[in-house]
Design an enzyme around this catalytic site. Structure first.
Site, PDB file in Angstrom:
ATOM      1  N   GLY A  22       0.759  -1.074   0.030  1.00 37.12           N
ATOM      2  CA  GLY A  22       0.102   0.070   0.004  1.00 37.12           C
ATOM      3  C   GLY A  22       0.886   1.183   0.128  1.00 37.12           C
ATOM      4  O   GLY A  22       2.035   1.064   0.384  1.00 37.12           O
TER       5      GLY A  22
ATOM      6  N   GLY B  23       0.912   5.150   1.429  1.00 35.69           N
ATOM      7  CA  GLY B  23       0.430   6.226   2.463  1.00 35.69           C
ATOM      8  C   GLY B  23       0.706   7.609   1.973  1.00 35.69           C
ATOM      9  O   GLY B  23       1.472   7.957   0.976  1.00 35.69           O
TER      10      GLY B  23
ATOM     11  N   GLY C 280       4.968   7.331   2.473  1.00 37.51           N
ATOM     12  CA  GLY C 280       5.784   6.579   1.390  1.00 37.51           C
ATOM     13  C   GLY C 280       5.036   5.402   1.197  1.00 37.51           C
ATOM     14  O   GLY C 280       3.744   5.217   1.041  1.00 37.51           O
TER      15      GLY C 280
ATOM     16  N   LYS D 109       8.348  -0.135   5.304  1.00 31.80           N
ATOM     17  CA  LYS D 109       7.776   0.994   4.540  1.00 31.80           C
ATOM     18  C   LYS D 109       9.011   2.065   4.399  1.00 31.80           C
ATOM     19  O   LYS D 109       9.776   2.329   5.069  1.00 31.80           O
ATOM     20  CB  LYS D 109       6.903   1.806   5.843  1.00 31.80           C
TER      21      LYS D 109
ATOM     22  N   ASP E 183      -5.108   7.888  15.419  1.00 27.10           N
ATOM     23  CA  ASP E 183      -5.617   7.642  14.124  1.00 27.10           C
ATOM     24  C   ASP E 183      -6.175   6.287  14.047  1.00 27.10           C
ATOM     25  O   ASP E 183      -5.668   5.497  13.091  1.00 27.10           O
ATOM     26  CB  ASP E 183      -4.629   8.043  12.973  1.00 27.10           C
TER      27      ASP E 183
HETATM   28  N1  ATP Z   1       2.965  -4.467   8.647  1.00 26.55           N
HETATM   29  C1  ATP Z   1       2.314  -4.610   7.645  1.00 26.55           C
HETATM   30  N2  ATP Z   1       1.830  -5.594   7.194  1.00 26.55           N
HETATM   31  C2  ATP Z   1       1.155  -5.774   6.175  1.00 26.55           C
HETATM   32  N3  ATP Z   1       0.499  -4.637   5.435  1.00 26.55           N
HETATM   33  C3  ATP Z   1       0.879  -3.676   6.044  1.00 26.55           C
HETATM   34  C4  ATP Z   1       1.616  -3.095   7.182  1.00 26.55           C
HETATM   35  N4  ATP Z   1       1.936  -2.071   7.200  1.00 26.55           N
HETATM   36  C5  ATP Z   1       1.381  -1.306   6.249  1.00 26.55           C
HETATM   37  N5  ATP Z   1       0.624  -2.276   5.479  1.00 26.55           N
HETATM   38  C6  ATP Z   1      -0.253  -1.896   4.420  1.00 26.55           C
HETATM   39  O1  ATP Z   1       0.477  -0.794   3.659  1.00 26.55           O
HETATM   40  C7  ATP Z   1      -0.462   0.271   3.332  1.00 26.55           C
HETATM   41  C8  ATP Z   1       0.274   1.600   3.623  1.00 26.55           C
HETATM   42  O2  ATP Z   1       0.783   1.639   4.852  1.00 26.55           O
HETATM   43  P1  ATP Z   1       1.479   2.918   5.369  1.00 26.55           P
HETATM   44  O3  ATP Z   1       1.506   2.836   6.761  1.00 26.55           O
HETATM   45  O4  ATP Z   1       2.706   3.328   4.544  1.00 26.55           O
HETATM   46  O5  ATP Z   1       0.421   3.987   4.922  1.00 26.55           O
HETATM   47  P2  ATP Z   1      -0.836   4.403   5.391  1.00 26.55           P
HETATM   48  O6  ATP Z   1      -1.342   3.631   7.049  1.00 26.55           O
HETATM   49  O7  ATP Z   1      -2.264   4.198   4.350  1.00 26.55           O
HETATM   50  O8  ATP Z   1      -1.125   5.888   5.686  1.00 26.55           O
HETATM   51  P3  ATP Z   1      -0.106   6.994   6.364  1.00 26.55           P
HETATM   52  O9  ATP Z   1       0.754   6.479   6.818  1.00 26.55           O
HETATM   53  O10 ATP Z   1      -0.048   7.789   5.123  1.00 26.55           O
HETATM   54  O11 ATP Z   1      -1.414   7.471   7.267  1.00 26.55           O
HETATM   55  C9  ATP Z   1      -1.414   0.130   4.764  1.00 26.55           C
HETATM   56  O12 ATP Z   1      -2.569   0.619   4.550  1.00 26.55           O
HETATM   57  C10 ATP Z   1      -1.533  -1.302   4.826  1.00 26.55           C
HETATM   58  O13 ATP Z   1      -2.787  -2.055   3.959  1.00 26.55           O
END
Ligand code: ATP
Length: 374
Positions: free
Chosen positions: A20, A22, A25, A42, A132
């Site tokens: 995903g 965010g 990144g 990430k 959040d």
């Molecule tokens: N540890 C993990 N295991 C599996 N999937 C993950 C994990 N961490 C993040 N993801 C997936 O990757 C996506 C992006 O994660 P990220 O933390 O970069 O951004 P976000 O949560 O969408 O938003 P932001 O950090 O901008 O608030 C998440 O929505 C999740 O679905």
């Protein structure tokens, strides 16, 4: 800090689309080279844009060790990115589970809510307010004998009660934000705001839509804000919830923070205690050590040094699996997968993944977007 360390320790899972993307990144699935274990990394592009949120995310996440929180492993530098290495949760977001399977029966929603409360209660005991909490930040881990386990992720808006300044800014995700946060009248208790967001999460699991949206105009942020400030919500007529469950939600959705249930109240609540697994609220450090074999929080000074270095202008050249290299990989065939990743969206409001109310940003930013929109 050796910037080639990342490439030695972790390597990509071939042809796997990003987990995903965010605000800061992109998250990717990787293998730990030595053990073959899957991890989620990430990647946040290096440079001056690495802001306080990223620093807080890392510092606060690094001190937490609990079975219902995605485990922080380490941070590394690549020539292009800061890489946050975490435990991988294979089952995706709880949000997608509601999207795919629809709203849950009380037993199933309680099962996840108990774990959510267990994780959030632990965060609070360590002085961290998440700020959040939402279905998108609750991942599912399926690696425990097919028993899904909820894992809280994304500490980008978290605040530590001792290290950080008291929360004042209205951040979070509109549909989940507590009224006192929206009011923007100075400091608020991040823990009480987390309780409110846990209530919204429970409601969405049970009802398949957001509690404070105007039924006839669900995307209108101003209307949602008004309803949150008034604590105005109802239940869809087709959803039959038990009285005890409604009482719990009513106790959480108290606009007056002094009247709102606390974590302690929730832990004693009758509905909450039905089928409560005994290990969930045993001494947290003991239960955490049962689940995470060995936990040595990364040295705070080292963390700070790495983040400082990441703020410097990135060195040129590749060799890492950071954002620049990712672009190259996309050309190699991931793009199509990436586009197809999102499941088709049903009509229900809770299923609207592009809904601006489910994206985290500051309330000021929302207000500005709304002005542009109308
Ligand atoms: N540890 C993990 N295991 C599996 N999937 C993950 C994990 N961490 C993040 N993801 C997936 O990757 C996506 C992006 O994660 P990220 O933390 O970069 O951004 P976000 O949560 O969408 O938003 P932001 O950090 O901008 O608030 C998440 O929505 C999740 O679905």
């Amino acid at each position: 800090m050796d910037e080639t360390m990342h490439d030695k320790k972790y390597h990509p899972v071939l042809n796997h689309p990003p987990l995903g993307t965010g605000n800061f990144g992109q998250a990717r699935l990787m293998f730990e080279t030595k053990t073959g274990k899957k991890v989620a990394i990430k990647y946040i592009p290096r440079g001056k844009k690495l802001d306080e949120n990223v620093v807080r995310e890392i510092h606060n996440h690094a001190i937490l060790n609990h079975p219902n929180i995605v485990r922080f492993i380490e941070v590394l530098l690549t020539p292009t990115d800061l890489a946050i290495v975490m435990e991988y949760a294979s089952g995706g977001e709880l949000f997608d589970r509601v999207l795919t399977n629809g709203r849950m029966q009380e037993d199933e929603a309680r099962y996840f809510f108990q774990q959510l409360i267990s994780g959030v209660d632990y965060c609070h005991s360590k002085g961290v307010a998440h700020r959040d909490l939402k279905l998108e930040n609750a991942l599912i881990d399926n690696s425990h004998n097919n028993t899904p386990r909820l894992k809280i992720c994304d500490f980008g808006y978290s605040k530590h009660s001792l290290i950080d300044s008291a929360p004042k800014s209205a951040v979070g995700t509109p549909a989940y934000i507590a009224p006192e946060v929206l009011k923007r009248q100075g400091q608020y208790d991040g823990r009480a705001a987390d309780v409110w967001s846990c209530g919204v999460t429970l409601y969405v699991m049970l009802c398949g839509r957001y509690p404070f949206e105007d039924k006839t105009d669900p995307k209108n942020f101003r209307k949602t804000v008004k309803r949150i400030l008034n604590g105005e919500y109802g239940f869809p007529s087709k959803v039959a919830l038990s009285e005890k469950c409604r009482e719990l939600l009513a106790g959480i959705f108290q606009v007056d923070v002094a009247k709102r249930l606390t974590m302690e109240d929730i832990k004693k609540d009758e509905w909450f205690n039905v089928n409560l697994p005994s290990e969930l609220f045993e001494n947290d450090d003991v239960s955490a050590s049962l689940h995470a074999s060995k936990f040595e929080p990364m040295d705070r000074e080292l963390l700070t040094r790495i983040v400082e270095k990441a703020r410097e202008t990135p060195s040129s050249g590749g060799g890492s699996f950071g954002s620049n290299n990712y672009e190259a990989r996309k050309d190699g065939g991931d793009e199509e997968n990436e586009e197809n990743r999102q499941p088709p969206l049903p009509a229900a409001a809770a299923a609207d993944n592009n809904n601006r109310m489910s994206k985290a940003m500051s309330v000021d930013e929302y207000m500005e977007m709304e002005e542009d929109f109308h």
